[in-house]
Design a protein around this motif. Structure first.
Motif, short mmCIF file in Angstrom:
data_model
loop_
_atom_site.label_atom_id
_atom_site.label_comp_id
_atom_site.label_asym_id
_atom_site.label_seq_id
_atom_site.Cartn_x
_atom_site.Cartn_y
_atom_site.Cartn_z
N ALA A 77 0.85 -1.19 0.00
CA ALA A 77 0.00 0.00 0.00
C ALA A 77 0.89 1.24 0.00
O ALA A 77 1.95 1.25 0.62
CB ALA A 77 -0.93 0.01 1.21
N LEU A 78 0.46 2.26 -0.70
CA LEU A 78 1.14 3.54 -0.78
C LEU A 78 0.30 4.57 -0.04
O LEU A 78 -0.91 4.69 -0.31
CB LEU A 78 1.33 3.95 -2.24
CG LEU A 78 1.76 5.38 -2.54
CD1 LEU A 78 3.15 5.66 -2.02
CD2 LEU A 78 1.68 5.66 -4.04
N ILE A 79 0.92 5.31 0.88
CA ILE A 79 0.20 6.27 1.71
C ILE A 79 0.62 7.69 1.37
O ILE A 79 1.81 8.00 1.36
CB ILE A 79 0.48 6.01 3.20
CG1 ILE A 79 0.11 4.58 3.58
CG2 ILE A 79 -0.28 6.99 4.08
CD1 ILE A 79 0.71 4.14 4.89
N GLU A 80 -0.35 8.54 1.06
CA GLU A 80 -0.16 9.99 0.89
C GLU A 80 -1.06 10.64 1.92
O GLU A 80 -2.21 10.96 1.65
CB GLU A 80 -0.53 10.42 -0.53
CG GLU A 80 0.25 9.75 -1.65
CD GLU A 80 1.50 10.53 -2.04
OE1 GLU A 80 1.91 11.43 -1.28
OE2 GLU A 80 2.06 10.21 -3.10
N SER A 81 -0.55 10.85 3.12
CA SER A 81 -1.43 11.17 4.24
C SER A 81 -1.85 12.63 4.30
O SER A 81 -2.95 12.96 4.75
CB SER A 81 -0.77 10.78 5.56
OG SER A 81 0.49 11.41 5.67
N ALA A 82 -0.97 13.56 3.88
CA ALA A 82 -1.27 14.99 3.97
C ALA A 82 -0.47 15.71 2.89
O ALA A 82 0.47 15.15 2.31
CB ALA A 82 -0.93 15.53 5.35
N PHE A 83 -0.83 16.97 2.63
CA PHE A 83 -0.21 17.74 1.54
C PHE A 83 0.88 18.65 2.08
O PHE A 83 0.61 19.70 2.67
CB PHE A 83 -1.28 18.54 0.80
CG PHE A 83 -2.06 17.72 -0.17
CD1 PHE A 83 -1.72 17.68 -1.52
CD2 PHE A 83 -3.14 16.95 0.26
CE1 PHE A 83 -2.43 16.90 -2.42
CE2 PHE A 83 -3.86 16.17 -0.64
CZ PHE A 83 -3.51 16.15 -1.98
N ILE A 84 2.13 18.25 1.82
CA ILE A 84 3.27 19.03 2.28
C ILE A 84 3.36 20.35 1.51
O ILE A 84 3.99 21.32 1.97
CB ILE A 84 4.57 18.22 2.15
CG1 ILE A 84 5.68 18.79 3.03
CG2 ILE A 84 5.01 18.10 0.69
CD1 ILE A 84 6.89 17.89 3.15
#
Length: 259
Positions: free
Chosen positions: A188-195
């Motif tokens: 799984a690939l996680i993009e948790s928040a927008f840097i």
């Protein structure tokens, strides 16, 4: 960490971060782990950089180190693909998960370039389109991450298809290289928040936020191993045809870390 390709009488044949094959005679051999945690980017591949200067590669590693610690505290064995700020090909990252016999492979990232403002966290998790286990892993991690981030205050941003999803390229394969090249391992690939969002960048740099996010990711992975829960947040993605990650090998200018 160097994935072992072959055990030999005079040492172990391993794959380096820049895709060389070398024979090593020293080091600690780890036969198998439950989970491999991948801090995305590293070295010259900085990933996204926030408006305040926070680099994604550094934030990925900080959170990934905490995830490994929390998984081990929960009784699962875990290791990192990347243990410092150096380059590592997608193929070597995926090979690490295969060589370790991992039952879960989690790649940690932070996002950039959202579609616009969002009423809450625009967290995204991606799964291997042909793997029901990958779908469940991504759904459980999303469930925990989104709930945890919703407890923080920010001017959130997101994509219109935020949630748990697959994404395909024009050839019908997984869009993201880390998911393509890790086929055969539940990933799984996680993009948790927008840097790239100043409000979220400030959160991402906060150790308390990093600890809470790592705890959420670890809870999702533990639930994947110990429950039959299906996860949530499933959406249909909008199309993107040109994939990322290429053939998974390092470029000619890749710089090896000290081995």
């Amino acid at each position: 960490m160097l994935p072992v390709l072959e055990n030999r009488p005079d040492g172990r044949l391993v794959r380096t971060p820049c895709d060389r094959t070398i024979l090593v005679t020293e080091g600690t051999f780890i036969e198998r782990v439950d989970v491999v945690v991948d801090p995305g980017h590293g070295g010259r591949a900085t990933g996204a950089v926030g408006p305040g200067g926070l680099g994604e590669a550094d934030a990925n590693l900080a959170v990934a180190e905490l995830v490994v610690a929390k998984l081990e505290a929960a009784g699962l064995s875990a290791l990192l693909t990347r243990t410092g700020d150096y380059e590592m090909s997608l193929g070597s990252r995926a090979q690490t998960a295969r060589s370790a016999g991992a039952s879960a492979f989690v790649s940690i990232h932070f996002n950039a370039d959202p579609d616009g403002p969002a009423p809450g966290p625009g967290s995204e998790t991606y799964y291997q389109a042909q793997s029901p286990d990958s779908r469940r892993l991504a759904g459980l991690v999303y469930e925990e991450v989104h709930a945890t981030l919703s407890g923080f205050s920010a001017g959130w941003a997101g994509d219109t298809d935020a949630g748990t999803k697959y994404r395909l390229n024009a050839g019908g394969n997984d869009y993201y290289g880390i998911l393509r090249h890790s086929a055969g391992v539940t990933a799984a690939l996680i993009e948790s928040a927008f840097i790239s969002n100043p409000s979220e960048e400030r959160l991402i740099g906060d150790p308390a936020f990093q600890a809470a996010l790592a705890d959420a990711i670890a809870r999702g992975v533990v639930r994947f191993h110990r429950t039959g829960d299906p996860g949530s947040g499933f959406v249909e993605p909008y199309a993107r045809e040109t994939d990322v990650g290429g053939d998974g090998t390092a470029g000619p200018r890749c710089v090896e870390p000290p081995l």
